[in-house]
Scaffold this motif. Structure first.
Motif, short mmCIF file in Angstrom:
data_model
loop_
_atom_site.label_atom_id
_atom_site.label_comp_id
_atom_site.label_asym_id
_atom_site.label_seq_id
_atom_site.Cartn_x
_atom_site.Cartn_y
_atom_site.Cartn_z
N VAL A 23 0.79 -1.19 0.02
CA VAL A 23 -0.16 0.00 -0.07
C VAL A 23 0.98 1.29 0.00
O VAL A 23 1.96 1.20 0.76
CB VAL A 23 -0.94 0.09 1.32
CG1 VAL A 23 -1.86 1.41 1.51
CG2 VAL A 23 -2.06 -1.17 1.11
N GLY A 24 0.70 2.18 -0.67
CA GLY A 24 1.35 3.52 -0.90
C GLY A 24 2.26 3.51 -2.18
O GLY A 24 2.68 4.61 -2.59
N ILE A 49 -4.36 2.22 -2.53
CA ILE A 49 -4.70 2.36 -1.29
C ILE A 49 -5.24 1.40 -0.41
O ILE A 49 -5.59 1.68 0.71
CB ILE A 49 -5.84 3.48 -1.75
CG1 ILE A 49 -6.95 2.91 -2.66
CG2 ILE A 49 -5.36 4.73 -2.18
CD1 ILE A 49 -8.27 3.90 -2.22
N LYS A 50 -5.14 0.35 -1.02
CA LYS A 50 -6.06 -0.91 -0.07
C LYS A 50 -5.50 -2.43 -0.94
O LYS A 50 -5.37 -2.24 -2.04
CB LYS A 50 -7.33 -0.90 -0.21
CG LYS A 50 -8.17 -2.00 0.46
CD LYS A 50 -9.43 -1.98 0.16
CE LYS A 50 -10.25 -3.07 0.90
NZ LYS A 50 -11.85 -3.06 0.59
N ARG A 63 -6.04 3.96 -7.00
CA ARG A 63 -6.54 5.31 -7.18
C ARG A 63 -5.67 6.20 -7.98
O ARG A 63 -4.57 6.42 -7.82
CB ARG A 63 -6.89 5.95 -5.83
CG ARG A 63 -7.29 7.45 -5.89
CD ARG A 63 -7.68 8.01 -4.35
NE ARG A 63 -8.19 9.32 -4.53
CZ ARG A 63 -9.39 9.83 -4.68
NH1 ARG A 63 -10.28 8.81 -4.77
NH2 ARG A 63 -9.70 10.96 -4.91
N GLU A 72 -11.02 5.32 -8.83
CA GLU A 72 -10.61 4.15 -8.26
C GLU A 72 -11.00 2.80 -8.67
O GLU A 72 -12.08 2.71 -9.39
CB GLU A 72 -11.07 4.08 -6.75
CG GLU A 72 -10.47 4.91 -5.67
CD GLU A 72 -10.84 5.01 -4.37
OE1 GLU A 72 -11.45 3.94 -3.94
OE2 GLU A 72 -10.81 6.12 -3.70
N ARG A 97 -4.55 1.16 5.07
CA ARG A 97 -5.70 1.55 4.14
C ARG A 97 -5.47 3.27 4.25
O ARG A 97 -5.35 3.67 5.02
CB ARG A 97 -6.88 1.57 4.71
CG ARG A 97 -7.25 -0.15 5.18
CD ARG A 97 -7.96 -0.80 3.88
NE ARG A 97 -8.59 -1.91 4.23
CZ ARG A 97 -7.82 -3.18 3.99
NH1 ARG A 97 -6.62 -3.39 3.64
NH2 ARG A 97 -8.37 -4.45 4.45
N LEU A 98 -5.57 3.65 2.82
CA LEU A 98 -5.05 5.19 2.55
C LEU A 98 -6.22 5.83 1.97
O LEU A 98 -6.40 6.59 1.25
CB LEU A 98 -3.88 5.47 1.45
CG LEU A 98 -2.96 4.56 1.93
CD1 LEU A 98 -1.72 4.82 1.09
CD2 LEU A 98 -2.25 5.09 2.99
N LEU A 101 -6.82 9.69 1.53
CA LEU A 101 -6.37 10.45 0.25
C LEU A 101 -7.59 10.77 -0.59
O LEU A 101 -7.32 11.61 -1.48
CB LEU A 101 -5.49 9.51 -0.63
CG LEU A 101 -4.15 9.30 -0.29
CD1 LEU A 101 -3.46 8.06 -1.04
CD2 LEU A 101 -3.44 10.42 0.01
N ARG A 102 -8.57 10.38 -0.38
CA ARG A 102 -9.97 10.57 -1.20
C ARG A 102 -10.39 12.32 -0.99
O ARG A 102 -11.13 12.74 -1.62
CB ARG A 102 -11.16 9.79 -0.73
CG ARG A 102 -10.79 8.26 -1.34
CD ARG A 102 -11.88 7.49 -0.71
NE ARG A 102 -11.74 5.96 -1.16
CZ ARG A 102 -12.42 4.97 -0.56
NH1 ARG A 102 -13.19 5.09 0.51
NH2 ARG A 102 -12.11 3.86 -1.17
#
Length: 117
Positions: A23-24, A49-50, A63, A72, A97-98, A101-102
């Motif tokens: 993730v990232g 992001i997940k 995303r 996404e 979980r990012l 960022l949304r």
């Protein structure tokens, strides 16, 4: 007895040619799309992001922002439709979980790169 047959079947579906990513990370996913009788490869580049780790049913969500609209897409990790996955950059994040960022835009939505850290 019955569970082992299911596990054996799932193990046969797992792909080993995909790179290890977290993730990232920013990925470039080459995805096969069938239009009529022709098939082409579409590239989707964005930040992971997940990740959902579930053997053959594993998925990951990527995303990106396209024309100021956040897009996404959820990909099946072991899908035969994924041609290849390229890692553009490794990100440094402190959570799994990012989703935050949304809500962010522009430079605030950047993920720190591994070489910057």
């Amino acid at each position: 007895m019955n569970m082992t047959k299911i596990q054996e079947f799932e193990q046969s579906l797992v792909r080993s040619d995909l790179p290890e990513f977290r993730v990232g990370d920013t990925l470039r996913v080459h995805y096969k799309i069938v239009e009529g009788d022709k098939d082409r490869i579409q590239v989707f580049q964005g930040v992971v992001i997940k990740r959902h780790r579930a053997g053959a049913r594993s998925t990951f969500t990527v995303r990106k922002v396209s024309f100021n609209v956040g897009v996404e897409r959820v990909f099946l990790l072991h899908s035969p439709r994924i041609d290849k996955i390229e890692i553009v950059s490794k990100g440094v994040v402190r959570r799994s979980r990012l989703f935050y960022l949304r809500e962010l835009q522009g430079k605030a939505a950047r993920v720190r790169d591994q070489k910057d850290a």
